[in-house]
Design an enzyme around this catalytic site. Structure first.
Site, mmCIF file in Angstrom:
data_model
loop_
_atom_site.group_PDB
_atom_site.id
_atom_site.type_symbol
_atom_site.label_atom_id
_atom_site.label_comp_id
_atom_site.label_asym_id
_atom_site.label_seq_id
_atom_site.Cartn_x
_atom_site.Cartn_y
_atom_site.Cartn_z
ATOM 1 C CG ASP A 23 13.609 13.427 -17.832
ATOM 2 O OD1 ASP A 23 13.574 13.408 -19.088
ATOM 3 O OD2 ASP A 23 13.161 12.489 -17.139
ATOM 4 C CB VAL B 276 15.432 10.289 -16.548
ATOM 5 C CG1 VAL B 276 16.582 10.217 -15.549
ATOM 6 C CG2 VAL B 276 15.878 9.726 -17.887
ATOM 7 C CG ASP B 277 12.887 14.210 -13.609
ATOM 8 O OD1 ASP B 277 14.107 14.049 -13.401
ATOM 9 O OD2 ASP B 277 12.395 15.305 -13.936
ATOM 10 C CE1 TYR B 278 7.548 12.896 -13.553
ATOM 11 C CE2 TYR B 278 6.736 11.886 -15.553
ATOM 12 C CZ TYR B 278 6.878 12.995 -14.747
ATOM 13 O OH TYR B 278 6.352 14.202 -15.130
#
Length: 404
Positions: free
Chosen positions: A140, A168-170
């Site tokens: 991320d 970004v991950d989520y």
């Protein structure tokens, strides 16, 4: 039935982005079966500090409620055979691994379609399965830098700054969930599955949205703004009160008209410098100090009591504890409980994804390999077959890792 109760997802997921994507599908009723590698102790999220004991962590609980777990060694031919039997009876194979790994371990559509022509193979990788960075791991923070996010985040006089959450991950998890649902729809309609080649990099770039359009078509150069100000709407930013901060947003002209009355400065609406968006933007350096001086005279609650009834978009800048106890948080049922043998009652936030009026039921995250035997029996394996597979290392070399 819950919306996705007839869906089974084999998930070779780990840490945050991948498990976050399947979490919403599990809450909607999908049977998300975590395929955990016994050789590395399963999902690394089990060990994330600071709230971690043994193979249990509150981090892992956050991303893995309502799922099941099977310990399976895909590098072992017997473990691979169990996996292939599961593919025959599943709808989706989902993973978040490095871009070159899905093909290496044989989980792409071309490698699995002979087992199940309708299988949907969704790979959420750092950089995708093609391109010059395909073999690189993607995280991320790195992607926030690569995609330009950090260049427009933070104070103008400070360093480039990441967002406070791993967005970004989520967001990549949400992209995966959407892609899985699209793939499922197409596979059930046509009888043919396929690959979803997704990446965190693509996600981060896609979220550049209109600043990217402005740059590509008009040469716009985004910059960091003081007090988190909107790049084009004035006023729309954070203001400091006597005891904290609040955000005030005039996204429409009517909100500006309401704002000046609510703060007892109606003459500002008639000032030719501030009559519309364009003029307020040109004269922001003159307008904002006036508003800052007004908001600095009273408390956050005072201004909220003036602005909210007037219909001006506003809200306090809460800390995490305040956000979790907001009246609206509780009214929307956004705090949910699960029972855990080590941690007792675990409280966490609910998925924002909903359908219909039926409320999800919540079950703690699984222990590693907790459902291995149940899943094996669902495939028709009898005691003798399960014992043979266990002895051959299909579920791990240590009996405690798989089926005892």
């Amino acid at each position: 039935m819950r919306p996705l109760e007839d869906v089974r997802i084999l998930s070779l997921e780990q840490y945050g982005a991948g498990p976050f994507g399947s979490l919403h599908l599990a809450d909607l009723g999908a049977d998300v079966l975590k395929v955990e590698d016994p050789g590395v102790g399963g999902d690394v999220g089990r060990y994330v500090p600071p709230f971690a004991e043994g193979e249990d962590s509150l981090f892992f609980e956050t991303f893995n409620r309502n799922k099941r777990s099977i310990s399976l060694d895909l590098s072992n031919p017997h473990g691979r055979k169990v996996f292939e039997d599961l593919v025959r009876e599943s709808d989706v194979v989902y993973s978040n691994l490095r871009g070159d790994v899905p093909e290496k371990i044989g989980i792409t559509y071309e490698q699995l379609k002979h087992l199940n022509p309708a299988i949907v193979c969704c790979s959420l990788t750092g950089f995708g399965m093609t391109g010059p960075r395909a073999k690189e791991p993607g995280y991320d923070y790195i992607l926030q830098g690569l995609a330009g996010w950090m260049s427009v985040t933070g104070d103008p006089d400070g360093p480039p700054t990441k967002s406070g959450l791993s967005l970004v991950d989520y967001s990549g998890g949400f992209v995966a969930a959407i892609s899985i649902l699209a793939g499922l729809h197409a596979a059930r309609r046509d009888g043919v599955g396929g690959d979803c080649d997704l990446s965190l990099y693509d996600t981060a770039m896609g979220l550049l949205t209109y600043p990217a359009t402005w740059h590509l078509n008009g040469g716009f150069e985004p910059v960091r703004t003081r007090n988190s100000a909107h790049p084009s709407l004035v006023p729309f930013q954070a203001f400091e009160a006597t005891d904290g901060w609040l955000v005030v947003g005039c996204a429409k002209e009517k909100f500006w008209q309401r704002l000046v009355v609510a703060i007892d400065r109606p003459e500002l609406a008639q000032d030719p410098r501030f009559v519309d968006f364009a003029n307020r933007g040109r004269h922001a350096a003159e307008l904002l100090p006036i508003l800052e001086a007004v908001f600095a005279t009273a408390s956050v609650d005072h201004w909220l009591s003036k602005l909210r009834p007037a219909g001006v978009p506003t809200g306090p800048i809460n800390d995490i504890g305040q956000a979790l106890t907001e009246e609206h948080t509780l009214a929307r049922g956004l705090i949910v409980d699960t029972d855990h043998p080590r941690f007792g009652t675990v409280r966490q936030v609910a998925s924002p994804v909903r359908f219909g009026t039926q409320r999800p039921e919540y079950r703690r995250a699984p222990s590693r390999g907790e459902h291995s035997e149940d899943v094996a029996r669902s495939l028709g394996y009898d005691d003798e077959r399960i014992a043979e597979l266990a002895a051959a290392g299909a579920f791990g070399t240590n009996p405690a890792e798989g089926i005892s």
